[in-house]
Design a protein around this motif. Structure first.
Motif, PDB file in Angstrom:
ATOM      1  N   PRO A  45      -1.389  -0.700 -15.720  1.00 34.68           N
ATOM      2  CA  PRO A  45      -1.200  -0.443 -14.288  1.00 34.68           C
ATOM      3  C   PRO A  45      -0.792  -1.713 -13.538  1.00 34.68           C
ATOM      4  CG  PRO A  45      -3.530  -0.472 -14.832  1.00 34.68           C
ATOM      5  CD  PRO A  45      -2.782  -0.604 -16.127  1.00 34.68           C
ATOM      6  N   ILE A  46      -0.107  -1.508 -12.423  1.00 31.53           N
ATOM      7  CA  ILE A  46       0.315  -2.610 -11.550  1.00 31.53           C
ATOM      8  C   ILE A  46      -0.366  -2.395 -10.208  1.00 31.53           C
ATOM      9  CG2 ILE A  46       2.293  -3.781 -10.520  1.00 31.53           C
ATOM     10  CD1 ILE A  46       4.011  -2.501 -12.797  1.00 31.53           C
ATOM     11  N   LYS A  47      -1.016  -3.438  -9.698  1.00 26.69           N
ATOM     12  CA  LYS A  47      -1.859  -3.313  -8.508  1.00 26.69           C
ATOM     13  C   LYS A  47      -1.150  -3.734  -7.229  1.00 26.69           C
ATOM     14  CE  LYS A  47      -5.390  -5.100 -11.469  1.00 26.69           C
ATOM     15  NZ  LYS A  47      -5.931  -6.388 -11.776  1.00 26.69           N
ATOM     16  N   ILE A  48      -1.652  -3.200  -6.113  1.00 27.40           N
ATOM     17  CA  ILE A  48      -1.185  -3.641  -4.790  1.00 27.40           C
ATOM     18  C   ILE A  48      -1.307  -5.167  -4.739  1.00 27.40           C
ATOM     19  CG2 ILE A  48      -1.730  -3.675  -2.320  1.00 27.40           C
ATOM     20  CD1 ILE A  48      -2.704  -0.782  -2.592  1.00 27.40           C
ATOM     21  N   PRO A  59       0.805  -1.232   0.000  1.00 26.98           N
ATOM     22  CA  PRO A  59       0.000   0.000   0.000  1.00 26.98           C
ATOM     23  C   PRO A  59       0.837   1.282   0.000  1.00 26.98           C
ATOM     24  CG  PRO A  59      -0.987  -1.611   1.449  1.00 26.98           C
ATOM     25  CD  PRO A  59       0.344  -2.188   1.003  1.00 26.98           C
ATOM     26  N   SER A  60       2.001   1.259   0.646  1.00 22.03           N
ATOM     27  CA  SER A  60       2.845   2.466   0.679  1.00 22.03           C
ATOM     28  C   SER A  60       3.469   2.781  -0.684  1.00 22.03           C
ATOM     29  CB  SER A  60       3.945   2.320   1.732  1.00 22.03           C
ATOM     30  OG  SER A  60       4.774   1.211   1.415  1.00 22.03           O
ATOM     31  N   ASP A  61       3.391   1.837  -1.633  1.00 23.35           N
ATOM     32  CA  ASP A  61       3.922   2.034  -2.986  1.00 23.35           C
ATOM     33  C   ASP A  61       2.861   2.524  -3.960  1.00 23.35           C
ATOM     34  OD1 ASP A  61       6.464   0.888  -2.281  1.00 23.35           O
ATOM     35  OD2 ASP A  61       5.560  -1.101  -2.474  1.00 23.35           O
ATOM     36  N   ALA A  62       1.614   2.639  -3.486  1.00 24.70           N
ATOM     37  CA  ALA A  62       0.490   2.846  -4.397  1.00 24.70           C
ATOM     38  C   ALA A  62      -0.166   4.212  -4.243  1.00 24.70           C
ATOM     39  CB  ALA A  62      -0.555   1.751  -4.175  1.00 24.70           C
ATOM     40  N   ASN A  63      -0.916   4.579  -5.289  1.00 26.68           N
ATOM     41  CA  ASN A  63      -1.720   5.792  -5.267  1.00 26.68           C
ATOM     42  C   ASN A  63      -3.094   5.469  -4.650  1.00 26.68           C
ATOM     43  OD1 ASN A  63      -3.407   4.633  -7.277  1.00 26.68           O
ATOM     44  ND2 ASN A  63      -2.318   5.660  -8.931  1.00 26.68           N
ATOM     45  N   PRO A  64      -3.977   6.450  -4.500  1.00 23.97           N
ATOM     46  CA  PRO A  64      -5.287   6.187  -3.880  1.00 23.97           C
ATOM     47  C   PRO A  64      -6.155   5.171  -4.633  1.00 23.97           C
ATOM     48  CG  PRO A  64      -4.825   8.533  -3.862  1.00 23.97           C
ATOM     49  CD  PRO A  64      -3.757   7.894  -4.693  1.00 23.97           C
ATOM     50  N   PHE A  66      -2.932   1.525  -7.380  1.00 22.28           N
ATOM     51  CA  PHE A  66      -1.962   1.202  -8.423  1.00 22.28           C
ATOM     52  C   PHE A  66      -0.581   1.745  -8.041  1.00 22.28           C
ATOM     53  CE2 PHE A  66      -5.948   1.621 -11.025  1.00 22.28           C
ATOM     54  CZ  PHE A  66      -6.108   0.257 -11.247  1.00 22.28           C
ATOM     55  N   LEU A  67       0.442   1.040  -8.485  1.00 15.87           N
ATOM     56  CA  LEU A  67       1.820   1.437  -8.224  1.00 15.87           C
ATOM     57  C   LEU A  67       2.069   2.872  -8.703  1.00 15.87           C
ATOM     58  CD1 LEU A  67       4.775   0.753  -7.433  1.00 15.87           C
ATOM     59  CD2 LEU A  67       5.054  -0.152  -9.750  1.00 15.87           C
ATOM     60  N   LEU A  68       2.694   3.661  -7.843  1.00 14.54           N
ATOM     61  CA  LEU A  68       3.072   5.031  -8.203  1.00 14.54           C
ATOM     62  C   LEU A  68       4.134   5.000  -9.305  1.00 14.54           C
ATOM     63  CD1 LEU A  68       3.477   6.380  -4.587  1.00 14.54           C
ATOM     64  CD2 LEU A  68       1.824   7.257  -6.253  1.00 14.54           C
ATOM     65  N   GLY A  69       3.950   5.837 -10.329  1.00 13.94           N
ATOM     66  CA  GLY A  69       4.918   5.906 -11.419  1.00 13.94           C
ATOM     67  C   GLY A  69       6.307   6.280 -10.932  1.00 13.94           C
TER      68      GLY A  69
END
Length: 179
Positions: free
Chosen positions: A78-81, A31-36, A39-42
């Motif tokens: 996109p890459i998911k949690i 979760p700390s790698d993802a946006n709201p 999905f993985l933050l670019g």
């Protein structure tokens, strides 16, 4: 393990192959790698791409390297949690003190094993000495058809980068001469 096994081989091989520069990295998306949206933050992926590519460039050159440019960074899906990111990097081509490194990024669902190509990137690194000055890099020999294709395409990207740099320089010069 004996000390002999830990000794570093300082001999510079005259022939270096693409396969010898290959690096693979994996990361679990938390979760700390993802946006709201989950999905993985670019930016996080860009960070991992830079690290993986730098390791490949260092492995090939045997030197500390610095990122000189990122030519392309294509987000394909996109890459998911909860998914696993697999980054694969290798040196595509060597110039004098610089190297183009290609990174291919895959997203894997750890429950099903499904793998998707999620991203591709091309980065240029410069090998430096202890004073931060560029140093020559050993040439690389592509062996497979895929390696040869990437080797040729790396030259095209370099030519485009240099042409673009010259065009920007000319535009700036015209502005100074015609305010």
């Amino acid at each position: 393990m004996s000390e002999k096994n830990c000794e570093r081989d300082d001999k510079m091989n005259t022939v270096k192959y693409v396969k010898d520069s290959q690096v693979e990295m994996t990361e679990l998306i938390l979760p700390s790698d993802a946006n709201p949206l989950g999905f993985l933050l670019g930016g996080r992926l860009m960070h991992w791409i830079d690290i993986c590519a730098a390791m490949s460039a260092m492995k090939h050159s045997g030197k500390v390297v610095v990122t000189a440019s990122v030519d392309e960074l294509n987000f394909l899906c996109p890459i998911k949690i909860g998914e696993v990111v697999i980054l694969k990097a290798s040196v595509n081509r060597v110039f004098r003190t610089s190297m183009e490194v290609g990174v291919k990024v895959f997203a894997m669902n750890p429950l099903t094993g499904e793998i998707r190509h999620a991203n591709s990137a091309y980065l240029t690194f410069v090998a430096i000495d202890e004073n931060g000055k560029p140093v020559p890099v050993p040439p690389i020999v592509p062996e497979t058809d895929e390696e040869k294709r990437r080797y040729e395409e790396a030259l095209l990207r370099r030519q485009q980068r240099l042409k673009h740099k010259e065009e920007i320089k000319n535009v700036r010069k015209q502005r100074v001469n015609n305010p």
